[in-house]
Design a protein around this motif. Structure first.
Motif, PDB file in Angstrom:
ATOM      1  N   GLU A  37       0.813  -1.212   0.000  1.00  5.20           N
ATOM      2  CA  GLU A  37       0.000   0.000   0.000  1.00  5.20           C
ATOM      3  C   GLU A  37       0.850   1.268   0.000  1.00  5.20           C
ATOM      4  OE1 GLU A  37      -3.849  -1.841   2.412  1.00  5.20           O
ATOM      5  OE2 GLU A  37      -2.271  -0.793   3.526  1.00  5.20           O
ATOM      6  N   ASP A  38       2.165   1.120  -0.021  1.00  8.71           N
ATOM      7  CA  ASP A  38       3.057   2.281  -0.147  1.00  8.71           C
ATOM      8  C   ASP A  38       2.680   3.017  -1.434  1.00  8.71           C
ATOM      9  OD1 ASP A  38       5.154   4.053  -0.673  1.00  8.71           O
ATOM     10  OD2 ASP A  38       6.698   2.671   0.001  1.00  8.71           O
ATOM     11  N   PRO A  39       2.281   4.269  -1.360  1.00 10.11           N
ATOM     12  CA  PRO A  39       1.820   4.966  -2.565  1.00 10.11           C
ATOM     13  C   PRO A  39       2.905   5.168  -3.615  1.00 10.11           C
ATOM     14  CG  PRO A  39       2.003   6.486  -0.712  1.00 10.11           C
ATOM     15  CD  PRO A  39       2.160   5.106  -0.148  1.00 10.11           C
ATOM     16  N   LEU A  40       4.166   5.036  -3.231  1.00  9.45           N
ATOM     17  CA  LEU A  40       5.262   5.259  -4.179  1.00  9.45           C
ATOM     18  C   LEU A  40       5.933   3.960  -4.625  1.00  9.45           C
ATOM     19  CD1 LEU A  40       6.991   8.393  -2.587  1.00  9.45           C
ATOM     20  CD2 LEU A  40       5.270   8.324  -4.390  1.00  9.45           C
ATOM     21  N   TRP A  41       5.295   2.821  -4.382  1.00  7.63           N
ATOM     22  CA  TRP A  41       5.979   1.555  -4.656  1.00  7.63           C
ATOM     23  C   TRP A  41       6.462   1.453  -6.096  1.00  7.63           C
ATOM     24  CZ3 TRP A  41       4.766  -1.806  -8.436  1.00  7.63           C
ATOM     25  CH2 TRP A  41       3.470  -1.785  -8.962  1.00  7.63           C
ATOM     26  N   ALA A  42       5.713   1.978  -7.052  1.00 14.07           N
ATOM     27  CA  ALA A  42       6.077   1.821  -8.463  1.00 14.07           C
ATOM     28  C   ALA A  42       7.400   2.502  -8.791  1.00 14.07           C
ATOM     29  CB  ALA A  42       4.969   2.364  -9.355  1.00 14.07           C
ATOM     30  N   ARG A  47       8.075  -5.033 -10.315  1.00 19.04           N
ATOM     31  CA  ARG A  47       7.116  -5.386 -11.367  1.00 19.04           C
ATOM     32  C   ARG A  47       5.684  -5.131 -10.923  1.00 19.04           C
ATOM     33  NH1 ARG A  47      11.010  -9.530 -12.171  1.00 19.04           N
ATOM     34  NH2 ARG A  47       9.959 -10.820 -10.604  1.00 19.04           N
ATOM     35  N   ASP A  48       5.409  -5.363  -9.667  1.00 21.12           N
ATOM     36  CA  ASP A  48       4.069  -5.140  -9.126  1.00 21.12           C
ATOM     37  C   ASP A  48       4.187  -4.953  -7.617  1.00 21.12           C
ATOM     38  OD1 ASP A  48       4.321  -7.777  -8.023  1.00 21.12           O
ATOM     39  OD2 ASP A  48       3.479  -8.622  -9.861  1.00 21.12           O
ATOM     40  N   ALA A  49       3.060  -4.625  -7.001  1.00 23.56           N
ATOM     41  CA  ALA A  49       3.065  -4.342  -5.567  1.00 23.56           C
ATOM     42  C   ALA A  49       3.429  -5.576  -4.749  1.00 23.56           C
ATOM     43  CB  ALA A  49       1.696  -3.804  -5.141  1.00 23.56           C
ATOM     44  N   ALA A  50       3.069  -6.758  -5.251  1.00 19.90           N
ATOM     45  CA  ALA A  50       3.394  -7.978  -4.512  1.00 19.90           C
ATOM     46  C   ALA A  50       4.896  -8.209  -4.463  1.00 19.90           C
ATOM     47  CB  ALA A  50       2.685  -9.175  -5.154  1.00 19.90           C
ATOM     48  N   GLU A  51       5.584  -8.009  -5.605  1.00 21.23           N
ATOM     49  CA  GLU A  51       7.042  -8.153  -5.610  1.00 21.23           C
ATOM     50  C   GLU A  51       7.680  -7.120  -4.686  1.00 21.23           C
ATOM     51  OE1 GLU A  51      10.541  -8.736  -8.880  1.00 21.23           O
ATOM     52  OE2 GLU A  51       9.370  -6.880  -9.025  1.00 21.23           O
ATOM     53  N   TYR A  52       7.164  -5.909  -4.728  1.00 28.13           N
ATOM     54  CA  TYR A  52       7.670  -4.851  -3.858  1.00 28.13           C
ATOM     55  C   TYR A  52       7.581  -5.262  -2.387  1.00 28.13           C
ATOM     56  CZ  TYR A  52       7.902  -0.248  -1.591  1.00 28.13           C
ATOM     57  OH  TYR A  52       8.234   0.814  -0.780  1.00 28.13           O
ATOM     58  N   ALA A  53       6.403  -5.759  -1.982  1.00 27.44           N
ATOM     59  CA  ALA A  53       6.206  -6.135  -0.592  1.00 27.44           C
ATOM     60  C   ALA A  53       7.122  -7.285  -0.191  1.00 27.44           C
ATOM     61  CB  ALA A  53       4.744  -6.526  -0.368  1.00 27.44           C
ATOM     62  N   GLU A  54       7.352  -8.227  -1.115  1.00 26.76           N
ATOM     63  CA  GLU A  54       8.187  -9.388  -0.806  1.00 26.76           C
ATOM     64  C   GLU A  54       9.643  -9.014  -0.608  1.00 26.76           C
ATOM     65  OE1 GLU A  54       9.181 -13.804  -2.707  1.00 26.76           O
ATOM     66  OE2 GLU A  54       8.288 -12.242  -3.959  1.00 26.76           O
ATOM     67  N   TRP A  55      10.134  -8.070  -1.409  1.00 25.81           N
ATOM     68  CA  TRP A  55      11.563  -7.767  -1.424  1.00 25.81           C
ATOM     69  C   TRP A  55      11.982  -6.587  -0.562  1.00 25.81           C
ATOM     70  CZ3 TRP A  55      16.087  -9.558  -3.749  1.00 25.81           C
ATOM     71  CH2 TRP A  55      15.947 -10.737  -4.486  1.00 25.81           C
ATOM     72  N   LEU A  69      26.399   5.874  -3.605  1.00 18.02           N
ATOM     73  CA  LEU A  69      26.592   6.392  -4.961  1.00 18.02           C
ATOM     74  C   LEU A  69      26.238   7.879  -5.019  1.00 18.02           C
ATOM     75  CD1 LEU A  69      25.122   3.567  -7.236  1.00 18.02           C
ATOM     76  CD2 LEU A  69      27.532   4.075  -6.820  1.00 18.02           C
ATOM     77  N   GLY A  70      25.116   8.234  -4.421  1.00 18.16           N
ATOM     78  CA  GLY A  70      24.708   9.635  -4.425  1.00 18.16           C
ATOM     79  C   GLY A  70      25.735  10.540  -3.770  1.00 18.16           C
ATOM     80  N   ALA A  71      26.364  10.046  -2.707  1.00 15.44           N
ATOM     81  CA  ALA A  71      27.398  10.837  -2.032  1.00 15.44           C
ATOM     82  C   ALA A  71      28.605  11.073  -2.920  1.00 15.44           C
ATOM     83  CB  ALA A  71      27.832  10.143  -0.746  1.00 15.44           C
ATOM     84  N   ARG A  72      28.824  10.174  -3.876  1.00 16.36           N
ATOM     85  CA  ARG A  72      29.940  10.319  -4.826  1.00 16.36           C
ATOM     86  C   ARG A  72      29.518  11.010  -6.116  1.00 16.36           C
ATOM     87  NH1 ARG A  72      34.031   6.592  -3.202  1.00 16.36           N
ATOM     88  NH2 ARG A  72      34.112   6.851  -0.940  1.00 16.36           N
ATOM     89  N   GLY A  73      28.306  11.554  -6.132  1.00 17.96           N
ATOM     90  CA  GLY A  73      27.838  12.291  -7.302  1.00 17.96           C
ATOM     91  C   GLY A  73      27.370  11.417  -8.449  1.00 17.96           C
ATOM     92  N   ILE A  74      27.042  10.162  -8.163  1.00 17.23           N
ATOM     93  CA  ILE A  74      26.590   9.216  -9.185  1.00 17.23           C
ATOM     94  C   ILE A  74      25.096   8.998  -9.012  1.00 17.23           C
ATOM     95  CG2 ILE A  74      26.801   6.865 -10.076  1.00 17.23           C
ATOM     96  CD1 ILE A  74      29.667   6.870  -8.884  1.00 17.23           C
ATOM     97  N   ALA A  75      24.337   9.171 -10.083  1.00 16.46           N
ATOM     98  CA  ALA A  75      22.897   8.940 -10.007  1.00 16.46           C
ATOM     99  C   ALA A  75      22.649   7.455  -9.789  1.00 16.46           C
ATOM    100  CB  ALA A  75      22.226   9.402 -11.295  1.00 16.46           C
ATOM    101  N   PRO A  76      22.007   7.083  -8.690  1.00 19.96           N
ATOM    102  CA  PRO A  76      21.826   5.655  -8.411  1.00 19.96           C
ATOM    103  C   PRO A  76      20.709   5.044  -9.235  1.00 19.96           C
ATOM    104  CG  PRO A  76      20.799   6.955  -6.696  1.00 19.96           C
ATOM    105  CD  PRO A  76      21.487   7.937  -7.613  1.00 19.96           C
ATOM    106  N   PRO A  77      20.802   3.751  -9.531  1.00 25.98           N
ATOM    107  CA  PRO A  77      19.687   3.072 -10.202  1.00 25.98           C
ATOM    108  C   PRO A  77      18.512   2.939  -9.250  1.00 25.98           C
ATOM    109  CG  PRO A  77      21.374   1.492  -9.548  1.00 25.98           C
ATOM    110  CD  PRO A  77      21.925   2.852  -9.255  1.00 25.98           C
ATOM    111  N   ARG A  78      17.346   2.621  -9.819  1.00 28.98           N
ATOM    112  CA  ARG A  78      16.191   2.351  -8.975  1.00 28.98           C
ATOM    113  C   ARG A  78      16.473   1.128  -8.099  1.00 28.98           C
ATOM    114  NH1 ARG A  78      11.212   1.872 -13.031  1.00 28.98           N
ATOM    115  NH2 ARG A  78      12.684   0.335 -13.904  1.00 28.98           N
ATOM    116  N   ALA A  79      15.779   1.062  -6.982  1.00 27.29           N
ATOM    117  CA  ALA A  79      16.063   0.019  -6.001  1.00 27.29           C
ATOM    118  C   ALA A  79      15.974  -1.374  -6.598  1.00 27.29           C
ATOM    119  CB  ALA A  79      15.110   0.156  -4.818  1.00 27.29           C
ATOM    120  N   PHE A  80      14.908  -1.670  -7.337  1.00 24.61           N
ATOM    121  CA  PHE A  80      14.750  -3.026  -7.842  1.00 24.61           C
ATOM    122  C   PHE A  80      15.633  -3.299  -9.053  1.00 24.61           C
ATOM    123  CE2 PHE A  80      11.521  -3.309  -4.790  1.00 24.61           C
ATOM    124  CZ  PHE A  80      11.151  -4.641  -4.663  1.00 24.61           C
TER     125      PHE A  80
END
Length: 210
Positions: A37-42, A47-55, A69-80
């Motif tokens: 139910e995290d409004p920003l999960w996407a 892939r979907d809210a179920a995968e988000y909740a599991e991981w 990475l952000g501290a070194r000035g590198i744009a980090p990839p998305r979490a998943f």
């Protein structure tokens, strides 16, 4: 190991929680809000809210890597996206029963070196009092602590099991970001005296020299 002088001011990394909505973490931890139910999960790349909740409960290490990475000035990839990359490298292992093991340090350190040219070393048997020296010249340390570190007045039942990014010191206290902090004060630039941190700390982690 004594702390070196002249380390320079700490760079405060951007904050990423292991759940996308930092202001929802407390409710997710207590079960008041389901992770799916995290409004920003996407935004995580799941892939979907179920995968988000599991991981998401396993992504404290991913959050720490993204912050580093952000501290070194590198744009980090998305979490998943990062979790999938690390899984392909052995940084996470999905067991036959579906349970998830990780973050495994060595593949994560190798990824930092190979993908971004960032020196990274797995360190074990590092006493808490030696952590300040690892932070010299803007070094960082992804440290294994018990998740109860978010409430330092408590006595943890064990040490380790969760990762935080230690990035500096101030007034003889360690400064760190906690991906599962339950409020702003325990999430960003949390500060604990070394002896207090030691009660939660498992003596190991990933060192990123300055």
């Amino acid at each position: 190991m004594a702390a070196r002088a002249g380390a320079g001011p700490a760079v405060i990394p951007p904050y990423f929680g292991q759940w996308e909505s930092a202001d929802c973490i407390a409710d997710i931890i207590t079960g008041t809000l389901k992770a799916e139910e995290d409004p920003l999960w996407a935004a995580s790349g799941a892939r979907d809210a179920a995968e988000y909740a599991e991981w998401a409960d396993h992504l404290c290490g991913v959050a720490c890597l993204r912050m580093a990475l952000g501290a070194r000035g590198i744009a980090p990839p998305r979490a998943f996206d990062l979790a999938r990359e690390l899984t392909g490298r052995g940084g996470y292992v999905v067991r036959p029963d579906g349970s998830i093991r990780g973050l495994i340090y060595a593949p994560a350190a190798t990824w930092l070196r190979e993908a971004h040219g960032i020196a990274a070393e797995v360190r074990v048997d590092v006493p808490a009092e030696d952590i300040p020296s690892l932070l010299a010249d803007r070094g960082m340390f992804i440290a294994s602590v018990h998740p109860a570190v978010r409430r330092p007045e408590t006595e943890p039942p064990a040490r380790g099991g969760h990762l935080v990014l230690v990035f500096g010191t101030a007034e003889e206290k360690l400064r760190f970001h906690n991906p599962s902090g339950h409020d702003a004060a325990s999430q960003t630039d949390a500060r604990l005296a070394v002896d207090a941190f030691a009660r939660f700390y498992a003596g190991r982690g990933i060192w990123l020299p300055g």
